[in-house]
Design an enzyme around this catalytic site. Structure first.
Site, PDB file in Angstrom:
ATOM      1  N   ASP A  13       0.618  -1.113   0.028  1.00 15.12           N
ATOM      2  CA  ASP A  13      -0.097   0.020   0.098  1.00 15.12           C
ATOM      3  C   ASP A  13       0.775   1.327   0.174  1.00 15.12           C
ATOM      4  O   ASP A  13       0.532   2.148   0.515  1.00 15.12           O
ATOM      5  CB  ASP A  13      -0.898   0.145   1.166  1.00 15.12           C
ATOM      6  CG  ASP A  13      -1.728  -1.255   1.170  1.00 15.12           C
ATOM      7  OD1 ASP A  13      -2.144  -1.623   0.359  1.00 15.12           O
ATOM      8  OD2 ASP A  13      -1.846  -1.960   2.205  1.00 15.12           O
ATOM      9  N   HIS A  41      -4.477  -1.300  -6.493  1.00 16.24           N
ATOM     10  CA  HIS A  41      -3.573   0.067  -7.129  1.00 16.24           C
ATOM     11  C   HIS A  41      -4.885   1.145  -7.342  1.00 16.24           C
ATOM     12  O   HIS A  41      -5.808   0.848  -8.149  1.00 16.24           O
ATOM     13  CB  HIS A  41      -2.811   0.010  -8.143  1.00 16.24           C
ATOM     14  CG  HIS A  41      -1.500  -0.661  -8.017  1.00 16.24           C
ATOM     15  ND1 HIS A  41      -0.963  -1.265  -8.836  1.00 16.24           N
ATOM     16  CD2 HIS A  41      -1.060  -1.231  -6.755  1.00 16.24           C
ATOM     17  CE1 HIS A  41       0.224  -1.781  -8.679  1.00 16.24           C
ATOM     18  NE2 HIS A  41       0.235  -1.720  -7.157  1.00 16.24           N
TER      19      HIS A  41
HETATM   20  P1  IMP Z   1      -2.844 -12.777   1.443  1.00 15.08           P
HETATM   21  O1  IMP Z   1      -1.769 -12.057   0.469  1.00 15.08           O
HETATM   22  O2  IMP Z   1      -3.887 -12.489   1.164  1.00 15.08           O
HETATM   23  O3  IMP Z   1      -2.370 -14.297   1.999  1.00 15.08           O
HETATM   24  O4  IMP Z   1      -2.343 -12.120   2.771  1.00 15.08           O
HETATM   25  C1  IMP Z   1      -0.985 -12.351   3.497  1.00 15.08           C
HETATM   26  C2  IMP Z   1      -0.898 -11.008   4.294  1.00 15.08           C
HETATM   27  O5  IMP Z   1      -0.287  -9.871   3.094  1.00 15.08           O
HETATM   28  C3  IMP Z   1      -1.817 -10.423   4.997  1.00 15.08           C
HETATM   29  O6  IMP Z   1      -1.315  -9.794   6.204  1.00 15.08           O
HETATM   30  C4  IMP Z   1      -2.437  -9.356   4.095  1.00 15.08           C
HETATM   31  O7  IMP Z   1      -2.882  -8.156   4.893  1.00 15.08           O
HETATM   32  C5  IMP Z   1      -1.143  -8.841   3.627  1.00 15.08           C
HETATM   33  N1  IMP Z   1      -1.280  -8.208   2.216  1.00 15.08           N
HETATM   34  C6  IMP Z   1      -1.461  -8.965   1.066  1.00 15.08           C
HETATM   35  N2  IMP Z   1      -1.316  -8.057  -0.079  1.00 15.08           N
HETATM   36  C7  IMP Z   1      -1.456  -6.925   0.314  1.00 15.08           C
HETATM   37  C8  IMP Z   1      -1.339  -5.533  -0.165  1.00 15.08           C
HETATM   38  O8  IMP Z   1      -1.180  -5.527  -1.245  1.00 15.08           O
HETATM   39  N3  IMP Z   1      -1.258  -4.502   0.750  1.00 15.08           N
HETATM   40  C9  IMP Z   1      -0.862  -4.684   1.993  1.00 15.08           C
HETATM   41  N4  IMP Z   1      -0.986  -5.844   2.620  1.00 15.08           N
HETATM   42  C10 IMP Z   1      -1.090  -6.912   1.982  1.00 15.08           C
END
Ligand code: IMP
Length: 431
Positions: A13, A41
């Site tokens: 982010d 995005h």
């Molecule tokens: P997953 O990618 O859905 O498996 O989540 C794994 C971890 O990565 C969690 O803590 C999510 O909140 C974080 N996460 C995944 N994608 C993003 C992103 O684009 N921005 C911020 N956190 C992310």
């Protein structure tokens, strides 16, 4: 060569979309190479039109750019086709979109398992986005995933789906006590989605290789942030893909010698979504102030982001892992109005001070931040067009952050719009 990889230097982010949009103005190709629709995005154009992207690269808005969804991405075809519809309804053409046949498909059982696994972990949950990302990558690594090339070939898909569902339904019902998925229903839904995707599927690695050899400008749009990298991030509180700059090679089939520049993106403060360590987290009204001013709510899930002071120790690690040439420093305007600002320059742990982010999670857990305190500024800086327009305290904050991280800041951003971008070192943005 004219390639540039854009990576996040925090926990995601960081507004990479804005930097990618800025760098893409004269680009030929923009590529997504990792993650899936767990990323989001937001791009704001001059007329305040807001575009939210989850899978399609932000470059699609520019009709002279070819947008590529490369091998390393995991694709939820339902979300992708919905995104197609939204873009087309805004008059955006998809003619220049290319999708790798090697990319893996997020299936309904991946989404179910993501949620069920999280629930079963209780307090030890990762706080995933629930989009099926981890289970889809797990299947890819276990060599039982379904690729886009198989999804769009109905005979292959039918056999693969049948095999996969036998095993996944056994897990869903026997381990989690969930309802099994109906093969005919899944097939019918995915058949339609596969057909919608088919016109765009191609050998993207070959296309990119040729483009690189022809000195086309390629912008590699990293998803998430370095600290969420599966190998180098704050494991297990990470995502399941390679978020370091090297992920651009792994996820596209482009070799490292064809990459000419890496730009890291960091916000002027820190945010994190989901569980996991966050040494500079602010659980007070300053954290709330940053969240509200920065509109720090997830693009994908809408979850409020955890907010904290700028952590130069963490950003230094990320800059090193991706060997960035320079940093784009984002959302400086959000900090306006605070009396005092803090920058974490080291951690205190076990009675000593360390400057390098610990690779051992057990050590990281014990770290507390060592802060440098700087005076804030009251002025609204969102109209600044050059460094000289910034109040002295804002300039000092930026200079201090760059010094403590140890990498130059090439861009400072003072708002979400494209023109709210101060280019400080254009030479470092050249590929
Ligand atoms: P997953 O990618 O859905 O498996 O989540 C794994 C971890 O990565 C969690 O803590 C999510 O909140 C974080 N996460 C995944 N994608 C993003 C992103 O684009 N921005 C911020 N956190 C992310």
């Amino acid at each position: 060569m004219a390639n540039v990889v854009v990576v996040g230097l925090q926990w995601g982010d960081e507004a990479k979309g804005k930097v990618v949009d800025y760098l893409s103005q004269d680009a030929d190709v923009v590529v997504r190479y990792n993650g899936g629709n767990n990323a989001g995005h937001t791009v704001v154009l001059g007329n305040d039109e807001i575009y939210k992207f989850h899978i399609v690269p932000a470059g699609i808005l520019n009709p002279s750019i070819t947008s590529v969804i490369a091998d390393g991405v995991v694709i939820d075809p339902a979300v992708l086709v919905e995104e197609f519809g939204r873009l087309q309804s805004h008059g955006v053409s998809l003619d220049r979109l290319k999708i790798s046949g090697n990319a893996h498909v997020i299936m309904p059982y991946h989404k179910m398992l993501d949620r069920l696994e999280e629930e079963s972990k209780g307090a030890k949950k990762i706080g995933t986005t629930g989009r099926g990302i981890g289970p889809a990558y797990a299947d890819k690594i276990s060599r039982v995933g379904i690729r886009v090339s198989e999804l769009i070939d109905m005979d292959q898909f039918s056999t693969r789906l049948s095999d996969c569902l036998k095993r996944k339904n056994a897990i869903l019902t026997k381990i989690y006590g969930a309802e099994p998925l109906d093969e005919a229903e899944v097939f019918a839904e995915y058949k339609g989605l596969g057909e919608a995707i088919t016109p765009y599927v191609t050998d993207t690695a070959l296309f990119l290789h040729k483009a690189a050899r022809e000195n086309k400008k390629i912008v590699f749009e990293g998803a998430h942030g370095t600290l969420l990298d599966i190998d180098h991030g704050t494991y297990p509180y990470v995502t399941s893909s390679h978020t370091v700059a090297g992920g651009a090679c792994i996820g596209t089939g482009i070799g490292p010698t064809l990459i000419s520049n890496v730009i890291g993106v960091a916000k002027a403060y820190t945010t994190r979504v989901g569980e996991g360590w966050f040494p500079t987290e602010l659980l007070d009204e300053t954290g709330d102030y940053i969240r509200e001013r920065g509109r720090e709510y997830g693009t994908t899930t809408g979850r409020p982001r955890r907010c904290g002071w700028f952590d130069a120790v963490a950003v230094r690690l990320s800059a090193r892992l991706s060997a960035v040439r320079c940093i784009a420093f984002i959302s400086l305007d959000v900090l306006s109005g605070l009396d005092k600002l803090r920058v974490c320059s080291a951690y205190r742990v076990n009675g000593g001070i360390i400057r390098d982010f610990p690779s051992d999670a057990a050590v990281l857990r014990e770290c507390t931040p060592v802060y440098d305190e700087l005076p804030g500024w009251k002025e609204d800086i969102s109209g600044a067009t050059s460094l000289d327009d910034l109040p002295a305290n804002a300039r000092d904050y930026l200079t201090h952050a760059a010094e403590v991280v140890g990498y130059p800041i090439a861009i400072a951003s003072v708002g979400r719009r494209r023109e709210q971008t101060l280019v400080i070192r254009p030479d470092l943005l050249e590929s």
